[in-house]
Design a protein around this motif. Sequence first.
Motif, PDB file in Angstrom:
ATOM      1  N   GLY A 180      -3.217  -6.524  15.156  1.00  0.00           N
ATOM      2  CA  GLY A 180      -2.504  -7.480  14.324  1.00  0.00           C
ATOM      3  C   GLY A 180      -3.404  -8.165  13.305  1.00  0.00           C
ATOM      4  N   CYS A 181      -2.782  -9.023  12.493  1.00  0.00           N
ATOM      5  CA  CYS A 181      -3.551  -9.749  11.477  1.00  0.00           C
ATOM      6  C   CYS A 181      -2.823 -11.041  11.126  1.00  0.00           C
ATOM      7  CB  CYS A 181      -3.701  -8.886  10.220  1.00  0.00           C
ATOM      8  SG  CYS A 181      -4.718  -9.690   8.977  1.00  0.00           S
ATOM      9  N   ASP A 182      -3.589 -12.138  11.050  1.00  0.00           N
ATOM     10  CA  ASP A 182      -3.008 -13.435  10.682  1.00  0.00           C
ATOM     11  C   ASP A 182      -3.397 -13.869   9.270  1.00  0.00           C
ATOM     12  OD1 ASP A 182      -1.955 -13.563  13.187  1.00  0.00           O
ATOM     13  OD2 ASP A 182      -3.250 -15.173  13.924  1.00  0.00           O
ATOM     14  N   LYS A 183      -3.997 -12.972   8.497  1.00  0.00           N
ATOM     15  CA  LYS A 183      -4.548 -13.389   7.205  1.00  0.00           C
ATOM     16  C   LYS A 183      -3.483 -13.562   6.125  1.00  0.00           C
ATOM     17  CE  LYS A 183      -8.999 -13.738   7.807  1.00  0.00           C
ATOM     18  NZ  LYS A 183      -9.683 -15.012   7.556  1.00  0.00           N
ATOM     19  N   PHE A 184      -2.425 -12.783   6.194  1.00  0.00           N
ATOM     20  CA  PHE A 184      -1.346 -12.880   5.214  1.00  0.00           C
ATOM     21  C   PHE A 184      -1.819 -12.819   3.766  1.00  0.00           C
ATOM     22  CE2 PHE A 184       0.689 -14.341   9.046  1.00  0.00           C
ATOM     23  CZ  PHE A 184       1.935 -13.724   8.971  1.00  0.00           C
ATOM     24  N   CYS A 185      -2.607 -11.797   3.461  1.00  0.00           N
ATOM     25  CA  CYS A 185      -2.876 -11.528   2.046  1.00  0.00           C
ATOM     26  C   CYS A 185      -1.502 -11.269   1.411  1.00  0.00           C
ATOM     27  CB  CYS A 185      -3.758 -10.294   1.901  1.00  0.00           C
ATOM     28  SG  CYS A 185      -5.332 -10.501   2.748  1.00  0.00           S
ATOM     29  N   THR A 186      -1.303 -11.779   0.196  1.00  0.00           N
ATOM     30  CA  THR A 186       0.079 -11.807  -0.306  1.00  0.00           C
ATOM     31  C   THR A 186       0.652 -10.424  -0.626  1.00  0.00           C
ATOM     32  OG1 THR A 186      -0.737 -12.203  -2.538  1.00  0.00           O
ATOM     33  CG2 THR A 186      -0.130 -14.147  -1.244  1.00  0.00           C
ATOM     34  N   PHE A 187      -0.232  -9.424  -0.779  1.00  0.00           N
ATOM     35  CA  PHE A 187       0.257  -8.074  -1.110  1.00  0.00           C
ATOM     36  C   PHE A 187       0.550  -7.244   0.128  1.00  0.00           C
ATOM     37  CE2 PHE A 187      -4.418  -8.262  -1.248  1.00  0.00           C
ATOM     38  CZ  PHE A 187      -4.726  -7.396  -0.207  1.00  0.00           C
ATOM     39  N   CYS A 188       0.201  -7.723   1.310  1.00  0.00           N
ATOM     40  CA  CYS A 188       0.052  -6.830   2.467  1.00  0.00           C
ATOM     41  C   CYS A 188       1.176  -6.960   3.495  1.00  0.00           C
ATOM     42  CB  CYS A 188      -1.286  -7.108   3.132  1.00  0.00           C
ATOM     43  SG  CYS A 188      -1.635  -5.952   4.454  1.00  0.00           S
ATOM     44  N   VAL A 189       1.653  -5.825   3.933  1.00  0.00           N
ATOM     45  CA  VAL A 189       2.773  -5.780   4.857  1.00  0.00           C
ATOM     46  C   VAL A 189       2.299  -5.809   6.328  1.00  0.00           C
ATOM     47  CG1 VAL A 189       2.998  -3.253   5.121  1.00  0.00           C
ATOM     48  CG2 VAL A 189       5.042  -4.644   4.880  1.00  0.00           C
ATOM     49  N   VAL A 190       0.996  -5.635   6.531  1.00  0.00           N
ATOM     50  CA  VAL A 190       0.480  -5.471   7.902  1.00  0.00           C
ATOM     51  C   VAL A 190       0.825  -6.632   8.847  1.00  0.00           C
ATOM     52  CG1 VAL A 190      -1.679  -5.344   9.248  1.00  0.00           C
ATOM     53  CG2 VAL A 190      -1.283  -3.772   7.362  1.00  0.00           C
ATOM     54  N   PRO A 191       0.691  -7.898   8.430  1.00  0.00           N
ATOM     55  CA  PRO A 191       1.051  -8.969   9.379  1.00  0.00           C
ATOM     56  C   PRO A 191       2.509  -8.877   9.837  1.00  0.00           C
ATOM     57  CG  PRO A 191      -0.227  -9.857   7.561  1.00  0.00           C
ATOM     58  CD  PRO A 191       0.119  -8.442   7.192  1.00  0.00           C
ATOM     59  N   PHE A 192       3.364  -8.259   9.017  1.00  0.00           N
ATOM     60  CA  PHE A 192       4.776  -8.115   9.385  1.00  0.00           C
ATOM     61  C   PHE A 192       5.018  -6.882  10.254  1.00  0.00           C
ATOM     62  CE2 PHE A 192       4.396 -10.227   5.294  1.00  0.00           C
ATOM     63  CZ  PHE A 192       5.057 -11.421   5.555  1.00  0.00           C
ATOM     64  N   GLY A 241     -10.283  -2.935  14.042  1.00  0.00           N
ATOM     65  CA  GLY A 241      -9.363  -4.065  14.007  1.00  0.00           C
ATOM     66  C   GLY A 241      -9.032  -4.307  12.552  1.00  0.00           C
ATOM     67  N   GLN A 242      -7.836  -4.850  12.277  1.00  0.00           N
ATOM     68  CA  GLN A 242      -7.465  -5.131  10.897  1.00  0.00           C
ATOM     69  C   GLN A 242      -8.439  -6.155  10.309  1.00  0.00           C
ATOM     70  OE1 GLN A 242      -4.424  -3.531  11.773  1.00  0.00           O
ATOM     71  NE2 GLN A 242      -4.790  -2.507   9.850  1.00  0.00           N
ATOM     72  N   ASN A 243      -8.956  -7.005  11.177  1.00  0.00           N
ATOM     73  CA  ASN A 243      -9.902  -8.023  10.743  1.00  0.00           C
ATOM     74  C   ASN A 243     -10.802  -8.336  11.943  1.00  0.00           C
ATOM     75  OD1 ASN A 243     -11.190 -10.214   9.616  1.00  0.00           O
ATOM     76  ND2 ASN A 243      -9.491 -11.605  10.066  1.00  0.00           N
TER      77      ASN A 243
HETATM   78 FE1  SF4 Z   1      -5.192  -8.915   4.425  1.00  0.00          FE
HETATM   79 FE2  SF4 Z   1      -6.205  -6.745   5.699  1.00  0.00          FE
HETATM   80 FE3  SF4 Z   1      -4.732  -8.522   7.051  1.00  0.00          FE
HETATM   81 FE4  SF4 Z   1      -3.549  -6.936   5.215  1.00  0.00          FE
HETATM   82  S1  SF4 Z   1      -4.527  -6.283   7.116  1.00  0.00           S
HETATM   83  S2  SF4 Z   1      -3.215  -9.158   5.494  1.00  0.00           S
HETATM   84  S3  SF4 Z   1      -5.227  -6.760   3.662  1.00  0.00           S
HETATM   85  S4  SF4 Z   1      -6.766  -8.923   6.056  1.00  0.00           S
END
Ligand code: SF4
Length: 474
Positions: free
Chosen positions: A178-190, A222-224
């Motif tokens: 998972g990822c909690d960073k929520f970069c605005t372009f990225c679908v991964v946290p969803f 890991g995503q981060n």
């Molecule tokens: Fe950002 Fe990477 Fe997380 Fe996507 S997966 S929100 S690019 S840190």
Amino acid sequence: MDDLINQPQTESLAASNQPAGRPTAGRKVYVETYGCQMNEADTEIVLSLMNREGYQPTNSIETADVVFLNTCSVRDNAEQRIHGRLNHIAFHKKKKPEMVVGVLGCMAERLRRKLIHEGSIVDVVVGPDEYRALPELVNEAQFGTKGLAVKLSRVETYDDVTPLRTEGISAWLSVMRGCDKFCTFCVVPFTRGRERSRSMESIVQEVEGLAKHGFRELTLLGQNVNSYRWEGRDFADLLAAVADVDPLMRIRYTTSHPQDMSDKLIETMASRKNICNYIHLPVQSGSNRVLQLMNRTYTIEHYLERIASIHALIPNVSMSTDIIAGFPTETDDDHRQTIELIKQVRYDGAYMFKYSPRENTKAWAMGDSVPEEVKSARLAEIIDVQRTIAEENNQRHVGTIEEVLVDGESKKDASEWKGRTDTNKVVIFRHGDEQVGEYVNVKIHRGTAATLFGSIVDAEGRPKEFPIELAVVG
Ligand code: SF4
Ligand code: 5AD
């Protein structure tokens, strides 16, 4: 985010009389994996979970009873490829109607029920946190009941599942999900949900098992990874513990977030020879204005300061990055700053993409303001500048002797080996009597942007055979 986590539980989409289940022993499962290395690692978890129920992996779709596509949603073209692939699989399913077809991973999580509409060849749709439900859903699908399982979890790490690694000397190992960073372009946290870490003890135990089985290279995923936390210990602690398992096992990791790339992590990398001198540090853009719109939470000044610290402590480090061209509102001047940054950092490699709007992300609401042809032109320039730099960087290796881990035959010529340096560069050299998994010294004779070419030398640097150019001419 919470509503995302409370998605419907595993569900069956048609009434069923709870099938008793067909015997699964000897049945074959075929998986195609798309997207990032996390997906590669997840496929091995899926194969392990299916294997527990008697399914054997197969490399041929023709012999498969179950076909899975483990998918990626990060850019639209990744999803379009999957739709194309499903059309192709439909052709196989026509010949073998009892074959079960599953869409797994990020696209399953994003598109859900849309993938199992009336008439679709897809029988099961399973998101990244629901792989434990797969054997049961496949069993039900054999009786005509389509299944959907897309609930995201705050705790699932598949800690107790030993991935089914089918070949090679290199292993992936997910340390967090998972990822909690929520970069605005990225679908991964969803699509992959909230950050959670696997226990340090179970990771180290798995690495001990890999060392015993002869694995020579391990990539922690890991995503981060910088967000790894387990009972007060962080990613640097984990990296040190993993590296100490076997000094002959090379350790890599990906991906780091520039905001969280700590001095402690850099020091840990420098302190152990078997932690590779290679860092993937996605920058995304060279413009502070764009970085802010992307919610990357660092400035270019901070990024460059991190790079300076890395170079100070790890002198021969090799660096790679991710770059997006054409983020909403990106101007020519923003783009120029990205080009300048590439020239300043002089990356050894880069993954370069055109911005792709993803529904539900914050950037989606910003529109897709950069015209397609401008995006294409900017991406082409980025690729061109980066390729020239990578090629120049590789010329610096000509004449040096590199320690290379042999990882298999070269794709182009079976009389050549392919291996990697500690800095993650691919090296091609002529076969001797060495084995896959051995470390050899290779003297580099030439380099392109992507590959180094050389020949094996002994410990004193004397040739053990002809250089590859002579071999080709002869
Ligand atoms: Fe950002 Fe990477 Fe997380 Fe996507 S997966 S929100 S690019 S840190
Ligand atoms: N469009 C283009 N590239 C993207 N990435 C993630 N989301 C998008 C998007 N919407 C890229 C980023 C990230 C890499 C894994 O994929 O560069 O670091």
